[in-house]
Design a protein around this motif. Structure first.
Motif, PDB file in Angstrom:
ATOM      1  N   GLY A   1      67.972 -14.514  36.513  1.00 25.34           N
ATOM      2  CA  GLY A   1      66.991 -13.678  36.010  1.00 25.34           C
ATOM      3  C   GLY A   1      66.902 -12.339  36.774  1.00 25.34           C
ATOM      4  N   LEU A   2      68.127 -11.703  36.905  1.00 25.63           N
ATOM      5  CA  LEU A   2      68.244 -10.506  37.280  1.00 25.63           C
ATOM      6  C   LEU A   2      68.177  -9.318  36.040  1.00 25.63           C
ATOM      7  CD1 LEU A   2      70.864 -10.607  40.312  1.00 25.63           C
ATOM      8  CD2 LEU A   2      68.389 -10.502  40.168  1.00 25.63           C
TER       9      LEU A   2
ATOM     10  N   ILE B   1      59.471  -5.133  21.242  1.00 24.47           N
ATOM     11  CA  ILE B   1      60.011  -3.965  21.706  1.00 24.47           C
ATOM     12  C   ILE B   1      59.741  -3.401  23.014  1.00 24.47           C
ATOM     13  CG2 ILE B   1      61.120  -1.804  21.277  1.00 24.47           C
ATOM     14  CD1 ILE B   1      62.576  -3.673  19.761  1.00 24.47           C
ATOM     15  N   GLU B   2      58.130  -3.425  23.051  1.00 25.34           N
ATOM     16  CA  GLU B   2      57.553  -2.973  24.288  1.00 25.34           C
ATOM     17  C   GLU B   2      57.826  -3.666  25.383  1.00 25.34           C
ATOM     18  OE1 GLU B   2      53.343  -2.545  23.721  1.00 25.34           O
ATOM     19  OE2 GLU B   2      53.544  -0.915  22.254  1.00 25.34           O
ATOM     20  N   ARG B   3      57.982  -4.949  25.329  1.00 24.41           N
ATOM     21  CA  ARG B   3      58.240  -6.102  26.311  1.00 24.41           C
ATOM     22  C   ARG B   3      59.843  -5.803  26.782  1.00 24.41           C
ATOM     23  NH1 ARG B   3      55.643 -12.059  25.405  1.00 24.41           N
ATOM     24  NH2 ARG B   3      53.674 -11.524  25.998  1.00 24.41           N
TER      25      ARG B   3
ATOM     26  N   LYS C   1      60.525  -2.909  29.138  1.00 26.71           N
ATOM     27  CA  LYS C   1      60.272  -3.208  30.631  1.00 26.71           C
ATOM     28  C   LYS C   1      61.444  -4.011  31.491  1.00 26.71           C
ATOM     29  CE  LYS C   1      55.440  -3.179  29.483  1.00 26.71           C
ATOM     30  NZ  LYS C   1      53.882  -3.933  29.436  1.00 26.71           N
ATOM     31  N   GLN C   2      62.239  -4.329  30.771  1.00 26.06           N
ATOM     32  CA  GLN C   2      63.349  -5.374  31.270  1.00 26.06           C
ATOM     33  C   GLN C   2      64.383  -4.472  31.757  1.00 26.06           C
ATOM     34  OE1 GLN C   2      62.400  -8.303  31.437  1.00 26.06           O
ATOM     35  NE2 GLN C   2      60.454  -7.740  30.408  1.00 26.06           N
ATOM     36  N   THR C   3      65.251  -5.209  32.579  1.00 24.00           N
ATOM     37  CA  THR C   3      66.630  -4.596  32.908  1.00 24.00           C
ATOM     38  C   THR C   3      67.728  -5.396  32.373  1.00 24.00           C
ATOM     39  OG1 THR C   3      65.955  -4.332  35.389  1.00 24.00           O
ATOM     40  CG2 THR C   3      68.340  -4.574  34.931  1.00 24.00           C
ATOM     41  N   PHE C   4      68.726  -4.500  31.711  1.00 23.25           N
ATOM     42  CA  PHE C   4      69.825  -4.865  30.880  1.00 23.25           C
ATOM     43  C   PHE C   4      71.061  -4.756  31.657  1.00 23.25           C
ATOM     44  CE2 PHE C   4      66.662  -4.542  27.629  1.00 23.25           C
ATOM     45  CZ  PHE C   4      67.134  -5.631  26.815  1.00 23.25           C
TER      46      PHE C   4
ATOM     47  N   PRO D   1      65.455   0.827  28.039  1.00 25.61           N
ATOM     48  CA  PRO D   1      65.011  -0.199  29.264  1.00 25.61           C
ATOM     49  C   PRO D   1      64.558   0.274  30.750  1.00 25.61           C
ATOM     50  CG  PRO D   1      67.261  -0.483  29.000  1.00 25.61           C
ATOM     51  CD  PRO D   1      66.724   0.677  27.985  1.00 25.61           C
ATOM     52  N   ALA D   2      63.802  -0.277  31.480  1.00 27.12           N
ATOM     53  CA  ALA D   2      63.463  -0.011  32.570  1.00 27.12           C
ATOM     54  C   ALA D   2      64.526   0.358  33.414  1.00 27.12           C
ATOM     55  CB  ALA D   2      62.483  -1.126  33.409  1.00 27.12           C
TER      56      ALA D   2
END
Length: 279
Positions: A220-221, A169-171, A174-177, A201-202
């Motif tokens: 990879g966006l 969950i922590e990783r 940090k992502q964009t959804f 998310p970030a």
């Protein structure tokens, strides 16, 4: 045939310009002629019996074949025009690869395609019919559910490898959804499945195009929350699903039109072909 499609003697009589009693006499005469009870009657509702269903399935294709034969032999028959709303991804992945079959079956049927917004709201106005993604169409519309789907988190192979096979969950935070503007409940369903309803998310990037969401994910966006069917049909080896999760989608594809529009030949021909083709 109108009684079968509308499921109501009163509605069918109105379409035909008859009184309900006059239509009822015609149905009774038909039942007497074929020697079978074709309908069950409950108040204003009329449903085919098992024998009636068998009779309808035997006779309707012959009537359609007769109509096609008349169309093909008459120089006075004009083109049949259907104004159809379609989501772009459904159109490119599922509809257009099969439209050649429809053209061969009904050469006079031509379709104006509209991929604009708010398709369901425009049915009966600027559109004759539409194929939409919905949690459940307006009950005032005739609706046919075309599929059931699972929600997947779709990303590039590189991103999948960096996140690993184990849920972290922590990783993820940090992502964009990547979320479709009209399908926000898909992300909520996916978060519930991973027991992370409070996940923030970030960033969340919003799209109005499924095709562009897939391309963005491949570049990879971000992580696209989409249907498994979209991933499978894309056949893009740059993409993969993140984790092995079975999450039922709140949304399905539906064909929708006004009930009375089924009596319009272009709508009926497309509706019957779509259902039979199993798109």
């Amino acid at each position: 045939m109108r009684t079968v499609r509308l499921g109501s003697a009163r509605a069918a009589a109105e379409e035909l310009g008859l009184s309900p009693s006059a239509l009822s006499r015609r149905i009774s005469n038909l039942e007497e002629f074929v020697g079978r009870k074709l309908f069950t009657r409950a108040r204003q509702s009329m449903q085919l019996t098992d024998e009636g269903q068998a009779f309808y399935e035997a006779v309707n294709p012959q009537l359609e074949a007769l109509a096609r034969a008349i169309d093909s032999q008459s120089d006075n028959i004009s083109l049949l025009r259907l104004r159809l709303g379609v989501l772009p991804l459904f159109g490119s992945q599922r509809l257009f690869p099969r439209l050649g079959e429809l053209r061969k079956r009904h050469p006079l049927l031509h379709i104006d395609i509209d991929t604009g917004p708010h398709l369901e709201d425009r049915v009966g106005d600027t559109l004759d019919a539409a194929i939409i993604l919905s949690q459940g169409p307006d009950t005032a519309l005739h609706a046919v559910r075309l599929d059931h789907n699972m929600v997947h988190a779709i990303c590039s192979l590189e991103m999948s490898q960096s996140l690993g096979d184990s849920l972290d969950i922590e990783r993820l935070a940090k992502q964009t959804f990547l979320i479709h503007n009209e399908l926000p409940a898909s992300f909520e369903a996916w978060k519930r499945a991973i027991k992370a309803e409070d996940l923030e998310p970030a960033a969340i990037d919003h799209y109005d195009s499924g095709s562009l969401m897939l391309e963005a994910a491949a570049q990879g966006l971000g992580i696209a929350i989409m249907h498994d069917d979209h991933l499978r049909r894309a056949e893009d080896n740059r993409l993969t699903e993140l984790y092995d999760l079975e999450v039922e989608s709140p949304y399905s594809y539906w064909f929708v039109c006004k009930p009375a529009s089924l009596e319009d030949r272009p709508v009926r021909l497309f509706h019957d072909w779509l259902v039979a083709a199993g798109l």
